[in-house]
Design an enzyme around this catalytic site. Sequence first.
Site, PDB file in Angstrom:
ATOM      1  CD  GLU A  30      -3.221   0.514   6.816  1.00 41.49           C
ATOM      2  OE1 GLU A  30      -2.468   1.047   7.656  1.00 41.49           O
ATOM      3  OE2 GLU A  30      -3.776  -0.574   6.997  1.00 41.49           O
ATOM      4  CB  ILE A  42      -5.794  -0.129   1.202  1.00 45.96           C
ATOM      5  CG1 ILE A  42      -6.814   0.638   0.329  1.00 45.96           C
ATOM      6  CG2 ILE A  42      -5.217   0.763   2.292  1.00 45.96           C
ATOM      7  CD1 ILE A  42      -6.235   1.798  -0.461  1.00 45.96           C
ATOM      8  CG  HIS A  43       0.273  -1.103   0.628  1.00 47.59           C
ATOM      9  ND1 HIS A  43       1.396  -0.504   1.134  1.00 47.59           N
ATOM     10  CD2 HIS A  43       0.022  -0.498  -0.556  1.00 47.59           C
ATOM     11  CE1 HIS A  43       1.815   0.426   0.290  1.00 47.59           C
ATOM     12  NE2 HIS A  43       0.991   0.447  -0.748  1.00 47.59           N
ATOM     13  CB  CYS A  44       0.548  -1.541   6.653  1.00 49.25           C
ATOM     14  SG  CYS A  44       1.181  -3.202   6.400  1.00 49.25           S
ATOM     15  N   GLY A  82       3.018   5.197  -1.393  1.00 46.93           N
ATOM     16  CA  GLY A  82       2.666   3.781  -1.367  1.00 46.93           C
ATOM     17  C   GLY A  82       1.843   3.404  -2.587  1.00 46.93           C
TER      18      GLY A  82
END
Length: 123
Positions: A30, A42-44, A82
């Site tokens: 993110e 998109i990921h945390c 990430g």
Amino acid sequence: MTVIYQTTITRIGASATDALSDQMLITFREGAPADLEEYCFIHCHGELKGALHPGLQFSLGQHRYPVTAVGSVAEDNLRELGHVTLRFDGLNEAEFPGTVHVAGPVPDDIAPGSVLKFESVKE
């Protein structure tokens, strides 16, 4: 199994699924720049708790894949940004420095809430 990295997909860029037809899945945490976010899952961002290397298991939702090759900067990219490009082609040598290769079919059911993880299969 020991979890090396785990995160959850929070949203999917408008063009992110286009890469799946080329056997690729591109992730970014993110806060990715908007021009990149459009092409990414998109990921945390999770914490990388070990090294990425062939022999790990990658999972996405209910799908499981052996990791067959890891590019020279893939681990740093995942830790810092990430970001990782996954290729579902089973190559034994990384095609590009930021790529992680896995063996198996491209998943067709990725959605927000899907859990992405790298695990060691040895205890």
